[in-house]
Design a protein around this motif. Structure first.
Motif, PDB file in Angstrom:
ATOM      1  N   LYS A   1       0.831  -1.209   0.000  1.00 28.04           N
ATOM      2  CA  LYS A   1       0.000   0.000   0.000  1.00 28.04           C
ATOM      3  C   LYS A   1       0.865   1.259   0.000  1.00 28.04           C
ATOM      4  CE  LYS A   1      -4.059  -1.986   0.152  1.00 28.04           C
ATOM      5  NZ  LYS A   1      -4.853  -1.982   1.374  1.00 28.04           N
ATOM      6  N   VAL A   2       1.977   1.217   0.738  1.00 29.71           N
ATOM      7  CA  VAL A   2       2.891   2.360   0.769  1.00 29.71           C
ATOM      8  C   VAL A   2       3.482   2.615  -0.611  1.00 29.71           C
ATOM      9  CG1 VAL A   2       5.100   3.190   1.668  1.00 29.71           C
ATOM     10  CG2 VAL A   2       3.449   2.122   3.215  1.00 29.71           C
ATOM     11  N   ASP A   3       3.718   1.552  -1.352  1.00 28.07           N
ATOM     12  CA  ASP A   3       4.258   1.683  -2.708  1.00 28.07           C
ATOM     13  C   ASP A   3       3.206   2.129  -3.713  1.00 28.07           C
ATOM     14  OD1 ASP A   3       6.762   0.961  -1.880  1.00 28.07           O
ATOM     15  OD2 ASP A   3       6.515  -1.174  -2.343  1.00 28.07           O
ATOM     16  N   GLY A   4       1.981   2.318  -3.252  1.00 23.24           N
ATOM     17  CA  GLY A   4       0.929   2.826  -4.124  1.00 23.24           C
ATOM     18  C   GLY A   4       0.077   1.773  -4.793  1.00 23.24           C
ATOM     19  N   ALA A   5       0.167   0.530  -4.350  1.00 20.32           N
ATOM     20  CA  ALA A   5      -0.621  -0.546  -4.966  1.00 20.32           C
ATOM     21  C   ALA A   5      -2.076  -0.451  -4.529  1.00 20.32           C
ATOM     22  CB  ALA A   5      -0.046  -1.907  -4.592  1.00 20.32           C
ATOM     23  N   THR A   6      -2.968  -0.712  -5.451  1.00 17.48           N
ATOM     24  CA  THR A   6      -4.390  -0.756  -5.127  1.00 17.48           C
ATOM     25  C   THR A   6      -4.716  -2.084  -4.454  1.00 17.48           C
ATOM     26  OG1 THR A   6      -4.969  -1.719  -7.274  1.00 17.48           O
ATOM     27  CG2 THR A   6      -4.906   0.694  -7.123  1.00 17.48           C
ATOM     28  N   ASP A   7      -5.962  -2.207  -3.950  1.00 16.42           N
ATOM     29  CA  ASP A   7      -6.369  -3.468  -3.317  1.00 16.42           C
ATOM     30  C   ASP A   7      -6.275  -4.634  -4.289  1.00 16.42           C
ATOM     31  OD1 ASP A   7      -6.842  -2.158  -0.959  1.00 16.42           O
ATOM     32  OD2 ASP A   7      -9.005  -1.947  -1.272  1.00 16.42           O
ATOM     33  N   GLN A   8      -6.684  -4.403  -5.534  1.00 19.93           N
ATOM     34  CA  GLN A   8      -6.635  -5.467  -6.533  1.00 19.93           C
ATOM     35  C   GLN A   8      -5.196  -5.857  -6.843  1.00 19.93           C
ATOM     36  OE1 GLN A   8      -8.631  -4.478 -10.170  1.00 19.93           O
ATOM     37  NE2 GLN A   8      -8.262  -6.455 -11.125  1.00 19.93           N
ATOM     38  N   GLN A   9      -4.321  -4.879  -6.992  1.00 19.63           N
ATOM     39  CA  GLN A   9      -2.912  -5.166  -7.270  1.00 19.63           C
ATOM     40  C   GLN A   9      -2.258  -5.867  -6.087  1.00 19.63           C
ATOM     41  OE1 GLN A   9      -1.682  -1.146  -8.132  1.00 19.63           O
ATOM     42  NE2 GLN A   9      -1.745  -1.478 -10.361  1.00 19.63           N
ATOM     43  N   THR A  10      -2.610  -5.454  -4.884  1.00 18.13           N
ATOM     44  CA  THR A  10      -2.051  -6.101  -3.697  1.00 18.13           C
ATOM     45  C   THR A  10      -2.467  -7.561  -3.621  1.00 18.13           C
ATOM     46  OG1 THR A  10      -2.105  -3.999  -2.478  1.00 18.13           O
ATOM     47  CG2 THR A  10      -1.942  -6.016  -1.174  1.00 18.13           C
ATOM     48  N   PHE A  11      -3.732  -7.821  -3.912  1.00 15.33           N
ATOM     49  CA  PHE A  11      -4.220  -9.206  -3.881  1.00 15.33           C
ATOM     50  C   PHE A  11      -3.531 -10.060  -4.939  1.00 15.33           C
ATOM     51  CE2 PHE A  11      -7.257 -12.535  -5.137  1.00 15.33           C
ATOM     52  CZ  PHE A  11      -7.450 -13.149  -3.902  1.00 15.33           C
ATOM     53  N   ARG A  12      -3.366  -9.485  -6.132  1.00 14.42           N
ATOM     54  CA  ARG A  12      -2.792 -10.252  -7.237  1.00 14.42           C
ATOM     55  C   ARG A  12      -1.285 -10.461  -7.090  1.00 14.42           C
ATOM     56  NH1 ARG A  12      -4.298  -7.133 -10.853  1.00 14.42           N
ATOM     57  NH2 ARG A  12      -2.361  -6.137 -11.506  1.00 14.42           N
ATOM     58  N   ARG A  13      -0.572  -9.462  -6.585  1.00 16.91           N
ATOM     59  CA  ARG A  13       0.885  -9.521  -6.588  1.00 16.91           C
ATOM     60  C   ARG A  13       1.499  -9.881  -5.236  1.00 16.91           C
ATOM     61  NH1 ARG A  13       2.322  -4.119 -10.248  1.00 16.91           N
ATOM     62  NH2 ARG A  13       1.119  -4.740 -12.093  1.00 16.91           N
ATOM     63  N   VAL A  14       0.702  -9.787  -4.182  1.00 15.43           N
ATOM     64  CA  VAL A  14       1.223 -10.110  -2.855  1.00 15.43           C
ATOM     65  C   VAL A  14       0.506 -11.319  -2.260  1.00 15.43           C
ATOM     66  CG1 VAL A  14       1.588  -9.275  -0.501  1.00 15.43           C
ATOM     67  CG2 VAL A  14       1.889  -7.716  -2.428  1.00 15.43           C
TER      68      VAL A  14
END
Length: 289
Positions: free
Chosen positions: A188-201
């Motif tokens: 989130k600090v790096d600017g990822a959205t919820d969808q990006q966080t779910f997909r990439r983390v």
């Protein structure tokens, strides 16, 4: 392991090399019959369809429901409702969906009621509200080839997904809650959205869980019997390898072909276990890195 698995496996392989009376050695003739006879060949393709579509859909639906159920105000109630189909026996599940797919003369079919209410839907697509869904392999007026799964098989796979998705949701939900908050916060600090966080983390972190659920669902698809037996009994081109094994071995009394079908299930499970172990090893390496 020796008494409960190894000895029965060796004996079953031996029986698969004998004729149906279990007295004459016929080699691999039973295996050839399975793949050359239209009826038994169809059961193999049906089972592979159960595995492919059932596994992909169950994992996808389970992940989606776990993703959106977490954080809901009524999370506990929602997950309980989602898990409920998994608590019902598969025979009971088959009977329930038998009413959903019911056609004439039983005026209780929910699917027929839905399709009847769609304006302009052709009768061949269920528009008349009197389609015999589990008895007909074709759809839209087109029948599939003899060795290809029919629409009734896909309808039974829907039942399988409905029964398995709840359990996979619970497992995925527990895995998602186990993702460290520090990873989520860093994304989130790096600017990822919820969808990006779910997909990439989140997804990479729970990869081993995804593999486990996919493996369990695959094995369940290969062993699919209860739903088929409770709905169609394997008739109308819906039989699977497990159902065909029961019919051939215990109804028809053909030990040779019955043992062959049992060995075939065992053979199909082996690559699944190998792929599962390799995927688990890769996930462990990523977690360790």
């Amino acid at each position: 392991m020796t008494i409960g698995l190894l000895v029965p496996a060796i004996r079953t392989i031996y029986l698969s090399l004998l004729d149906d009376s279990g007295e004459k050695f016929v080699g691999f003739e039973n295996y050839a019959d399975v793949f050359t006879t239209t009826g038994t060949r169809l059961t193999v393709f049906n089972s592979l369809t159960w595995v492919l579509i059932g596994t992909i859909a169950t994992v996808a639906v389970g992940l989606a429901m776990a993703r959106f159920a977490d954080g809901m105000r009524i999370e506990s109630a929602a997950k309980s409702a989602i898990f409920l189909p998994g608590a019902i026996s598969l025979v009971g599940t088959g009977l329930i969906w038998g009413f959903v797919y019911a056609g004439p003369p039983f005026d209780v079919g929910l699917l027929n009621a839905v399709t009847e209410g769609i304006p302009g839907l052709p009768d061949s697509w269920g528009g008349g509200g009197d389609r015999l869904w589990l008895l007909e392999r074709g759809f839209g007026g087109v029948d599939p080839p003899d060795s290809a799964p029919g629409v009734n098989t896909f309808l039974l796979i829907v039942v399988f997904i409905w029964a398995q998705a709840g359990i996979s949701t619970v497992i995925f939900s527990a895995a998602i809650k186990g993702v460290p908050d520090s990873l989520i916060e860093a994304a989130k600090v790096d600017g990822a959205t919820d969808q990006q966080t779910f997909r990439r983390v989140t997804l990479p972190y729970i990869r081993s869980t995804i593999v486990t659920v996919a493996t369990l669902t695959t094995v369940a698809g290969l062993k699919a019997f209860d739903i088929v037996a409770a709905t169609t009994g394997g008739r109308f081109g819906t039989s699977t390898i497990a159902n065909e094994f029961y019919v051939v071995r215990f109804v028809q009394g053909r030990s040779g072909v019955g043992a062959t079908l049992a060995v075939l299930i065992f053979i199909l499970v082996i690559p699944v276990m190998i792929l599962n172990r390799r995927a688990q090893a890769r996930a462990e390496e990523m977690m360790g890195g």
